[in-house]
Design a protein around this motif. Structure first.
Motif, PDB file in Angstrom:
ATOM      1  N   UNK A 276      40.741  40.619  43.814  1.00  0.00           N
ATOM      2  CA  UNK A 276      42.027  40.185  43.286  1.00  0.00           C
ATOM      3  C   UNK A 276      42.633  41.290  42.418  1.00  0.00           C
ATOM      4  N   UNK A 277      43.768  41.002  41.795  1.00  0.00           N
ATOM      5  CA  UNK A 277      44.472  42.009  41.014  1.00  0.00           C
ATOM      6  C   UNK A 277      43.666  42.504  39.819  1.00  0.00           C
ATOM      7  N   UNK A 278      42.721  41.699  39.377  1.00  0.00           N
ATOM      8  CA  UNK A 278      41.876  42.096  38.247  1.00  0.00           C
ATOM      9  C   UNK A 278      40.597  42.797  38.683  1.00  0.00           C
ATOM     10  N   UNK A 279      40.453  42.999  39.989  1.00  0.00           N
ATOM     11  CA  UNK A 279      39.270  43.673  40.494  1.00  0.00           C
ATOM     12  C   UNK A 279      38.069  42.780  40.695  1.00  0.00           C
ATOM     13  N   UNK A 280      38.260  41.480  40.624  1.00  0.00           N
ATOM     14  CA  UNK A 280      37.162  40.544  40.834  1.00  0.00           C
ATOM     15  C   UNK A 280      36.970  40.275  42.315  1.00  0.00           C
ATOM     16  N   UNK A 281      35.724  40.188  42.730  1.00  0.00           N
ATOM     17  CA  UNK A 281      35.404  39.963  44.142  1.00  0.00           C
ATOM     18  C   UNK A 281      35.496  38.480  44.468  1.00  0.00           C
ATOM     19  N   UNK A 282      36.144  38.170  45.584  1.00  0.00           N
ATOM     20  CA  UNK A 282      36.216  36.784  46.058  1.00  0.00           C
ATOM     21  C   UNK A 282      34.906  36.441  46.748  1.00  0.00           C
ATOM     22  N   UNK A 283      34.197  35.450  46.248  1.00  0.00           N
ATOM     23  CA  UNK A 283      32.910  35.043  46.801  1.00  0.00           C
ATOM     24  C   UNK A 283      33.103  33.769  47.622  1.00  0.00           C
ATOM     25  N   UNK A 284      32.914  33.831  48.933  1.00  0.00           N
ATOM     26  CA  UNK A 284      33.131  32.649  49.787  1.00  0.00           C
ATOM     27  C   UNK A 284      32.249  31.483  49.360  1.00  0.00           C
ATOM     28  N   UNK A 285      32.791  30.288  49.449  1.00  0.00           N
ATOM     29  CA  UNK A 285      32.039  29.087  49.092  1.00  0.00           C
ATOM     30  C   UNK A 285      31.373  28.502  50.328  1.00  0.00           C
ATOM     31  N   UNK A 286      30.152  28.035  50.130  1.00  0.00           N
ATOM     32  CA  UNK A 286      29.409  27.395  51.217  1.00  0.00           C
ATOM     33  C   UNK A 286      29.851  25.952  51.346  1.00  0.00           C
ATOM     34  N   UNK A 287      29.358  25.277  52.381  1.00  0.00           N
ATOM     35  CA  UNK A 287      29.693  23.866  52.590  1.00  0.00           C
ATOM     36  C   UNK A 287      29.249  23.020  51.397  1.00  0.00           C
TER      37      UNK A 287
ATOM     38  N   UNK B 216      28.491  47.212  41.850  1.00  0.00           N
ATOM     39  CA  UNK B 216      28.597  48.366  42.754  1.00  0.00           C
ATOM     40  C   UNK B 216      29.762  48.195  43.723  1.00  0.00           C
ATOM     41  N   UNK B 217      29.954  46.981  44.203  1.00  0.00           N
ATOM     42  CA  UNK B 217      31.052  46.737  45.136  1.00  0.00           C
ATOM     43  C   UNK B 217      32.404  46.823  44.439  1.00  0.00           C
ATOM     44  N   UNK B 218      32.469  46.346  43.193  1.00  0.00           N
ATOM     45  CA  UNK B 218      33.730  46.431  42.458  1.00  0.00           C
ATOM     46  C   UNK B 218      34.120  47.883  42.183  1.00  0.00           C
ATOM     47  N   UNK B 219      33.115  48.722  41.945  1.00  0.00           N
ATOM     48  CA  UNK B 219      33.373  50.129  41.630  1.00  0.00           C
ATOM     49  C   UNK B 219      33.245  51.032  42.852  1.00  0.00           C
ATOM     50  N   UNK B 220      33.231  50.447  44.027  1.00  0.00           N
ATOM     51  CA  UNK B 220      33.031  51.190  45.275  1.00  0.00           C
ATOM     52  C   UNK B 220      34.149  52.219  45.489  1.00  0.00           C
ATOM     53  N   UNK B 221      33.745  53.441  45.703  1.00  0.00           N
ATOM     54  CA  UNK B 221      34.702  54.518  45.980  1.00  0.00           C
ATOM     55  C   UNK B 221      34.611  54.996  47.429  1.00  0.00           C
ATOM     56  N   UNK B 222      33.671  54.423  48.179  1.00  0.00           N
ATOM     57  CA  UNK B 222      33.440  54.878  49.550  1.00  0.00           C
ATOM     58  C   UNK B 222      34.190  54.040  50.583  1.00  0.00           C
ATOM     59  N   UNK B 223      34.866  52.998  50.142  1.00  0.00           N
ATOM     60  CA  UNK B 223      35.582  52.134  51.074  1.00  0.00           C
ATOM     61  C   UNK B 223      34.692  51.129  51.772  1.00  0.00           C
TER      62      UNK B 223
END
Length: 779
Positions: free
Chosen positions: A507-518, A490-497
């Protein structure tokens, strides 16, 4: 005292409490609503009976109410029937009005619907939606906002028992994190003692040990325009701490209340706090609430939680509510009463002083009434006034996710400079951390009781409070809820901003960057890139994570690993291996077959060196450790037979490791008569103990609220090796500090200047049990 006399005292005390005219209307309205519904049921289905001046015995009876009291409240109801349909309900300090006007019939229908919908004991808690395939979003943040909410000056958490300790995640990250730098909330909830092998589930303590306020606290809590005209803003721990401290009221000028028998009895029993009002000192008060019977059920399964009871009363409570049979058929009685109840849960709920917890804490008294053993009705007027006119934020456990979003909406806004237009600023809200939506104290106990086993018991005072809180919460939320759970797709295809407004990077391929935990980064301490352009804080290393004595120390390495070490060995260059290491160290680590790529000793390495030195090794290098006073000889340590590795000791310091079950915590013991390295001298042997010498110098334990109510601007922190209090004081005086705080758990000395005495403006506590402070402005 008889039941009749007891209720007469309550009635007199209630009649003498004077509030503003608008507050009185509000209070009487809500009181009438609740009481009308109760009396309708009670009058037709049961009668009140006396129980030795304690609780009514009938299942559906109004606890502790006798006929004269019932008549007075019925008369009050008659006087308020017409008022009920004319007056709206006021909310908070801005006096906005809820336009919804409900008749008595409509309100009673709503209450009946609520009763019918509560057939399950499990709270409708949205936190179970914490999944790995998406994230929680607060859609109301970073929309077209035209007004920036005011930030809290002093943040007070009214922590009512069993209403969500998890809220500390939001409060601590709110004050310790910034837009691009945040703390990792994924910390195991078990806190380890530094004196023995015990541990206990206290997520708030664990979080504050890992991220101590003096190092990570925000600078927005005491503004520089206070009465002392500070030169800078200084950090302040949560007002009142995280403990179950009742809300303080200003009673000095309220003669109509302080002259009542109720107040005199409460004051005599020291139930009312001594410091000033938290309602009149510009304090932002936030609190969560819970459906009353669900809260009581949770308290029952949490060791019969009854904060405020004396040990004697608690013993009686446990005896009455002890489950002797693993079924729901076991009956019970309360003290010496002749009434038999259906099960231990019902006995717990009906035990004198248990009902009315939320009501009492709002009005300045403890959760459980261990003195008067009343049910909270006598505190209801004051409690409702606080809810409607003084609380700045109310959250509902049943609406946890929405509550977290609303807290950020109300207090999380900030101004960001607009690079395109120097004359304007952009309003911006930081996205809540995902850990704020988690249940950090989720119970794993098997529960055979549910609220249906209360057999008609109702917490009447807390019911009235809860209804008022729900009104206020609904007004705060409005027509459109803020929380939404969105999958990665849903976030990758988000049209609402939405993704862009919440700082989610693609990224350029539309993949979401997922933050890494400690843990995902393999870090235990320090600050590191999360892989998505921000910095994640992994906090400090704590002692007590292993079974080693408290004479050992822990530090964070350059690689972000927590390393247990013996301070005298480190000071002489014998712990960390380098080209400059003494020749005797290079020789002994070769003899004990230490891996060449291991850059420091483990506790087992040092113990093995001492064992060889004490057992007549022919190498002069081993003897050197005895001659240098680094080893104490005794019997062969049992720890040498347990094959502990460097990974075992490292694992004990991971943020998500449960200290009570990790391998070295339960096995890395050193007995007094065993051969071992000589580390620091033993410190305090009890959590609350201070020697006469330390007390004479002015050291005070900070855990006790009100005992040392001072704060300052923390400008430096210094790691303490073996010198403890004396070393901390010497460093503080050398650096011209006005106040020093010695944190035993982190072996850290925090230095402060611009110290102010908070007096009775508000109180602050630093809940980690191991902090002590000294005021250096005199002497």
């Amino acid at each position: 005292m008889s039941a009749n006399n007891k209720m007469t005292v309550v009635s007199e005390s209630n009649n003498k409490r004077q509030l503003s005219s608008s507050s009185i209307r509000l209070i009487l309205i809500l009181s009438a609503i609740i009481l009308f519904g109760m009396f309708s049921v009670i009058y037709t289905h049961s009668k009140l009976v006396k129980d030795g001046g304690r609780m009514a015995a009938s299942d559906n009876s109004l606890q502790s109410f006798n006929a004269p009291s019932r008549k007075k409240f019925s008369s009050l109801l008659d006087r308020q029937q017409k008022e009920l349909q004319r007056w709206p309900i006021s909310t908070a300090k801005n006096s906005t009005l809820i336009r919804e006007k409900l008749t008595t019939r409509e309100l009673l229908q709503r209450a009946a619907q609520q009763q019918q919908s509560r057939q399950q004991s499990v709270v409708s808690d949205e936190r179970h939606t914490q999944k790995a395939n998406g994230m929680h979003i607060c859609t109301c943040l970073n929309t077209q906002q035209t007004k920036l909410p005011s930030k809290p000056k002093r943040l007070r958490w009214l922590h009512i028992p069993k209403t969500g300790t998890s809220f500390i995640s939001t409060l601590w990250s709110y004050t310790s994190s910034t837009t691009n730098r945040y703390i990792d909330l994924n910390v195991n909830s078990h806190s380890c003692s530094m004196f023995d092998n015990t541990s206990y589930s206290m997520y708030d303590f664990v979080l504050m040990k890992r991220y101590p306020w003096e190092m990570y606290g925000a600078l927005n809590m005491i503004p520089n325009n206070t009465k002392k005209m500070l030169s800078v803003d200084i950090p302040l721990g949560l007002v009142g701490g995280t403990q179950h401290a009742a809300l303080a009221h200003d009673l000095k000028n309220d003669e109509s209340y302080i002259n009542t028998p109720h107040y005199q009895r409460v004051k005599h029993s020291k139930m009312i706090r001594k410091w000033g009002s938290e309602l009149s000192n510009n304090i932002t008060i936030a609190s969560f609430f819970r459906q009353p019977e669900d809260r009581i059920l949770s308290a029952y399964y949490d060791g019969r939680h009854s904060n405020g009871f004396t040990p004697e009363l608690y013993k009686g409570l446990v005896d009455a509510s002890y489950q002797r049979n693993p079924t729901t058929k076991h009956s019970c009685t309360i003290d010496n009463s002749n009434k038999t109840y259906h099960n231990p849960l019902e006995c717990f709920a009906r035990y004198p002083g248990i009902a009315g917890c939320m009501t009492r804490m709002l009005s300045g008294e403890t959760c459980a009434d261990g003195i008067l053993q009343e049910n909270g009705i006598e505190n209801l007027q004051m409690a409702l006034d606080v809810v409607l006119n003084h609380l700045d934020f109310v959250g509902l456990m049943e609406e946890w996710n929405e509550s977290i979003c609303q807290f950020h909406r109300l207090f999380g806004g900030k101004k960001m400079k607009n690079d395109d237009d120097d004359s304007s600023d952009t309003l911006y809200w930081d996205t809540p951390l995902q850990g704020e939506f988690s249940n950090v104290h989720k119970s794993t106990k098997q529960k055979i009781f549910t609220t249906k086993h209360l057999n008609g018991f109702e917490d009447y005072a807390d019911r009235a409070v809860y209804e008022a809180v729900k009104y206020k919460f609904n007004q705060m939320v409005g027509t459109n809820k803020c929380h939404r759970y969105m999958t990665w797709d849903e976030l990758r295809n988000d049209k609402e901003g939405i993704a862009e407004r919440h700082g989610i990077k693609l990224d350029s391929d539309g993949n979401i960057c997922k933050p890494k935990s400690c843990v995902e980064l393999g870090k235990q301490c320090g600050e590191w890139s999360d892989g998505c352009g921000k910095t994640v804080i992994c906090g400090m290393c704590n002692v007590g994570r292993t079974g080693l004595p408290s004479t050992w120390r822990v530090q964070c390495s350059e690689e972000g690993q927590c390393i247990d070490y013996c301070s005298p060995w480190k000071q002489k260059g014998y712990w960390f291996k380098s080209e400059d290491s003494p020749p005797e160290m290079k020789e002994v680590i070769t003899v004990i077959n230490k891996p060449t790529d291991q850059t420091y000793l483990t506790p087992v390495d040092a113990i093995l060196i001492c064992d060889k030195a004490c057992n007549g090794s022919t190498s002069s290098s081993f003897k050197h450790f005895i001659d240098a006073g680094l080893c104490k000889c005794g019997t062969t340590p049992k720890i040498l037979n347990k094959n502990f590795t460097i990974q075992d000791f490292s694992k004990a310091h991971d943020l998500t490791t449960m200290c009570g079950t990790n391998k070295v915590r339960n096995g890395a013991f050193l007995l007094e008569n065993e051969t071992q390295p000589i580390c620091c001298p033993p410190g305090l042997t009890q959590k609350s103990a201070l020697t006469k010498e330390l007390k004479g110098k002015g050291w005070v334990r900070l855990f006790s609220m009100g005992s040392f109510n001072k704060e300052g601007e923390y400008f430096d922190h210094v790691r303490i090796e073996c010198g403890a209090f004396q070393e901390c004081e010497e460093v503080a005086r050398e650096k011209k500090a006005e106040m020093a705080v010695f944190d035993m758990f982190n072996s850290m000395c925090y230095l402060a200047r611009n110290v102010i005495d908070l007096k009775d403006w508000y109180t602050v506590t630093k809940d980690n049990q191991y902090r002590h402070a000294i005021d250096l402005r005199q002497g």
